[in-house]
Every structure is written in structure tokens, then in C-alpha cells.
Design a protein around this motif. Sequence first.
Motif, PDB file in Angstrom:
ATOM      1  N   LEU A 134       0.830  -1.202   0.000  1.00 42.79           N
ATOM      2  CA  LEU A 134       0.000   0.000   0.000  1.00 42.79           C
ATOM      3  C   LEU A 134       0.868   1.257   0.000  1.00 42.79           C
ATOM      4  N   ILE A 135       1.990   1.227   0.728  1.00 44.23           N
ATOM      5  CA  ILE A 135       2.905   2.374   0.736  1.00 44.23           C
ATOM      6  C   ILE A 135       3.440   2.625  -0.674  1.00 44.23           C
ATOM      7  N   ALA A 136       3.790   1.558  -1.377  1.00 46.40           N
ATOM      8  CA  ALA A 136       4.287   1.719  -2.742  1.00 46.40           C
ATOM      9  C   ALA A 136       3.219   2.336  -3.649  1.00 46.40           C
ATOM     10  N   PRO A 165      -8.841  -1.530  -6.216  1.00 43.09           N
ATOM     11  CA  PRO A 165      -8.424  -2.353  -7.363  1.00 43.09           C
ATOM     12  C   PRO A 165      -6.914  -2.466  -7.503  1.00 43.09           C
ATOM     13  N   GLN A 166      -6.167  -1.450  -7.058  1.00 43.02           N
ATOM     14  CA  GLN A 166      -4.713  -1.514  -7.180  1.00 43.02           C
ATOM     15  C   GLN A 166      -4.125  -2.551  -6.234  1.00 43.02           C
ATOM     16  N   LEU A 167      -4.711  -2.698  -5.056  1.00 44.37           N
ATOM     17  CA  LEU A 167      -4.234  -3.727  -4.132  1.00 44.37           C
ATOM     18  C   LEU A 167      -4.671  -5.118  -4.579  1.00 44.37           C
ATOM     19  N   GLN A 168      -5.818  -5.197  -5.239  1.00 45.04           N
ATOM     20  CA  GLN A 168      -6.295  -6.492  -5.714  1.00 45.04           C
ATOM     21  C   GLN A 168      -5.323  -7.121  -6.707  1.00 45.04           C
ATOM     22  N   VAL A 169      -4.617  -6.282  -7.457  1.00 44.16           N
ATOM     23  CA  VAL A 169      -3.649  -6.794  -8.429  1.00 44.16           C
ATOM     24  C   VAL A 169      -2.582  -7.632  -7.732  1.00 44.16           C
ATOM     25  N   GLY A 179     -15.522  -6.660   2.275  1.00 40.39           N
ATOM     26  CA  GLY A 179     -14.233  -7.165   2.752  1.00 40.39           C
ATOM     27  C   GLY A 179     -13.068  -6.421   2.146  1.00 40.39           C
ATOM     28  N   GLU A 180     -13.157  -6.117   0.843  1.00 41.95           N
ATOM     29  CA  GLU A 180     -12.098  -5.361   0.175  1.00 41.95           C
ATOM     30  C   GLU A 180     -11.945  -3.978   0.792  1.00 41.95           C
ATOM     31  N   ARG A 181     -13.077  -3.351   1.039  1.00 42.92           N
ATOM     32  CA  ARG A 181     -13.061  -1.997   1.587  1.00 42.92           C
ATOM     33  C   ARG A 181     -12.498  -1.992   3.012  1.00 42.92           C
ATOM     34  N   ASN A 182     -12.926  -2.940   3.797  1.00 42.63           N
ATOM     35  CA  ASN A 182     -12.442  -3.015   5.180  1.00 42.63           C
ATOM     36  C   ASN A 182     -10.941  -3.294   5.226  1.00 42.63           C
ATOM     37  N   ARG A 183     -10.443  -4.078   4.273  1.00 42.26           N
ATOM     38  CA  ARG A 183      -9.010  -4.357   4.245  1.00 42.26           C
ATOM     39  C   ARG A 183      -8.218  -3.078   3.989  1.00 42.26           C
ATOM     40  N   VAL A 184      -8.663  -2.278   3.020  1.00 39.04           N
ATOM     41  CA  VAL A 184      -7.958  -1.032   2.713  1.00 39.04           C
ATOM     42  C   VAL A 184      -8.068  -0.049   3.878  1.00 39.04           C
ATOM     43  N   LEU A 185      -9.247   0.059   4.477  1.00 42.17           N
ATOM     44  CA  LEU A 185      -9.422   0.988   5.599  1.00 42.17           C
ATOM     45  C   LEU A 185      -8.546   0.590   6.784  1.00 42.17           C
ATOM     46  N   ALA A 186      -8.435  -0.707   7.043  1.00 41.08           N
ATOM     47  CA  ALA A 186      -7.592  -1.168   8.151  1.00 41.08           C
ATOM     48  C   ALA A 186      -6.119  -0.844   7.881  1.00 41.08           C
ATOM     49  N   LEU A 187      -5.670  -1.046   6.641  1.00 38.00           N
ATOM     50  CA  LEU A 187      -4.283  -0.746   6.291  1.00 38.00           C
ATOM     51  C   LEU A 187      -4.002   0.747   6.382  1.00 38.00           C
ATOM     52  N   LEU A 188      -4.946   1.570   5.926  1.00 43.07           N
ATOM     53  CA  LEU A 188      -4.769   3.022   6.007  1.00 43.07           C
ATOM     54  C   LEU A 188      -4.690   3.474   7.454  1.00 43.07           C
ATOM     55  N   ASP A 189      -5.487   2.877   8.316  1.00 38.78           N
ATOM     56  CA  ASP A 189      -5.450   3.241   9.733  1.00 38.78           C
ATOM     57  C   ASP A 189      -4.096   2.876  10.345  1.00 38.78           C
TER      58      ASP A 189
END
Length: 247
Positions: A134-136, A165-169, A179-189
Motif C-alpha cells: 500500500l505504501i508503494a 483495485p490496485q491492491l487487488q492486483v 471485505g475489500e473496503r475493510n481491508r484497505v481501511l484497516a491498512l490506512l489506519d
Amino acid sequence: MTGIFDRITAAEKPHHVAPEEVDAQAEGSPGPQPQVSHARDEEWRTPRKVREAVQEMLKYGLLEESQKPNLYRAALADTEAVERILEPLDLAMGIDDVRGLLFVMVRQAGQGEDDDWSHPLVRRQRLNLEQSLLIAVLRQHFIVYEQESGTGANLAQVAVDELIPQLQVYLGELGSEAGERNRVLALLDQLKGHGLVSAVDAHDRVVIRPIITHLANPENLQALVAWLRAQVQGTGAANTGEAGEQA
């Protein structure tokens, strides 16, 4: 005539001291030493603003001009004092004056010394694979923003829906939009705790902090790519071994 016993008794009696003699003795005695004044104590100390700036950097790891302009200018105006404070701790100050950013760096370990992660003031929390990816992705958004708005612009924003979609790649799909949304929100937090992004706003966007250009520099990204390749090769070798056993 005074007898011998009278003279002995007179010698043992306490000598009466007149009040004026007491005053004279008090004037001549040194008495308790006065305490050093606060003004003299401050003469040899590092300027207060510089101390506050270093404390802010040690607390958060960075100091942004947009957030703390007075402390930022104080540290930048007296870099030698800042370095004197940080040097005994094996730390140094990184300067990115174009982006208005000061940040704490661990000095490079000498030969035979431990690596940076052994430093007692550095949190022993390595970024995991998902956080690094995600940082990249965020750094790529930040670089594009600077190319369009100019280096030093500090309002790079990205929507949560753009990141999914970028993380899904790289991480694959979870099979659920929630689930996809919660994964990104958790990583951003989690990255917010490292000072890399702001909190998600009412429009589901985050601000990418300039420090990401130093944390996700080309050297670190190359190390990440090399690690991913090693993982892929290791997985391929493991699968080949399993196929051979089954045969």
C-alpha cells in the motif's frame, strides 16, 4: 578574695552574649549560599524553541512546516544544536526543505554493530507485506501529484475506492466488496499511526504525507521487489517439490 572553687564555677558558666555581639557575628558569618538564579541557569541551555522542536521530532519522528511552522524554523535555523542533541542517541536529522519536512534518522551502523532496528528509540514494528504494498501504491500517487502540482505541494489526496483495485492486483480478491473496503481501511489506519496518511475524511479520501517519499524511497522499494521475487521463487520451488513427491 575569690577561692579556687569560685574561679572553677565561674569558668564553667555559659558566657552571656550581648545582642549587639550576636548581630556582629551574624554579619560576619557566610550563612547559606544563595541559589543560582534561573536567568544564569538558562545561559548555558539549548534555546527553548530548539528543545521543543527536537522533542516534537522524537515524539512523532518528523516535523512538518505546515503543521508546526515555528518549531520547524527554529530547528532549521540551528541545525548544529539539533545535531548535538541527537548525536549521543545515534540519531540524526534529515532535511527536506523543498517539502518543508524534518525527520529523525538512525545513523548508519558501523562495521560489527547491530542494524538500525536494534536502536532502543526505534519501534520494533516492521511493516508487513500488505502495508508495504500500500505504501508503494500511495507513493506512486504522491509522485504523480507532485509532477502535476510541483514539488513541495502537500495536499496529495486519494480516494479509498481508487486503492481497492490496485491492491487487488497484488493481493488478490476477497470475493466481497465490504471485505475489500475493510481491508484497505484497516491498512490506512495502520499507516496513519506511522504518520504516512491522514484520517479518512467525510468524502472517503486520505491525504498522503510527504514523509512517504523518504520511507518508500527507491532503495526500499527495490528491496521490497527483491523480497517478493524471492517469495515467488520459494513458492515455485515448494510447489515443484510437492509435485515431485506426488509423482
